[in-house]
Motif scaffolding. Sequence first.
Motif: not given
Length: 313
Positions: A84-99, A288-290
């Motif tokens: 609830w303190v760190t992370g954002n759209i950019d830091s999770y964008s690779n995760v979401c693109a793979n998702m 982790l990488p896909k």
Amino acid sequence: MAINKAMKMALKALSYTDLDIKKNYKFHRQLKTATHPFLKTRYKIWDHKIEKDNHEIPVRLFFPKKYREGKPKRILIFFHGGGWVTGNIDSYSNVCANMADQTGAVVVSVDYRLAPEHRFPSGLEDCYTATREIFKNADYFSTDKENIILIGDSAGGNLAAAVSLLARDRGEFKISKQILIYPATHNDHSDETGFPSIRKFGRDYLLTSKRIRDYMDLYISSENDLKNPYLAPLLAEDLSNQPDTLIITAEYDPLRDEGEAYGEKLRKHGNKVYIYRMKNALHGFISLPKHFVHVKRTYEIINKFLDNELFIQ
């Protein structure tokens, strides 16, 4: 691959049990973004903002390279981890693109407000508002509302569970499915909590119990919040009428037992639940990488869940 002695030593060195997150959370935000670079030009995305009161909630839509043939068009609303303190759209964008590519769904990543600048329930209300707006505009995506699914990892899994509870209690929309990846569900992460995974894996396995407690201290507005089921869903006395739920935990994760306990409690209250423990996995493995085996296995399970192919008791 099982964790051997050499790997355990490396994990212990990386765990930084004495690091004060409370004093260094801004540095951790910068580090997380820097270590997860994202090239927008490589993916089909759309940035948008949802209006809420006196602020905007950024969301980023990720479109799969091609939809899975013969499957209904789905929307996965994603809430990122980071205590609830760190992370954002950019830091999770690779995760979401793979998702998006792995599921054939449109993934909507919600950039909710972070603590301690915005403490509980600010981030949760952002997630709820974004979800409500997507339900209101389901026709825009040519998607049936039953094909709108919540998904989150760690603190994001906590937020997904809390949004599901809020949706039931406020009655503005109905969520059919939720996917909780190693979610935080409890309010006590001391050795006395009663969960063996906290005591066994709370020191030398990257995510430490101290760090979890520090994150929660930054998140809460007062000690009374710790009793709130929207902060700690496992405390909810009534878990009836919740979505069909997939919970994926990690074997070497201090949050493992409370995530699984939440699944069992959901089941006792009459909900359909499937719990899967990822063997030899650490907290955070979805980033982790896909090509990693744990990531591949996760999407195998998620796709079966989305297609109603899992045996749910």
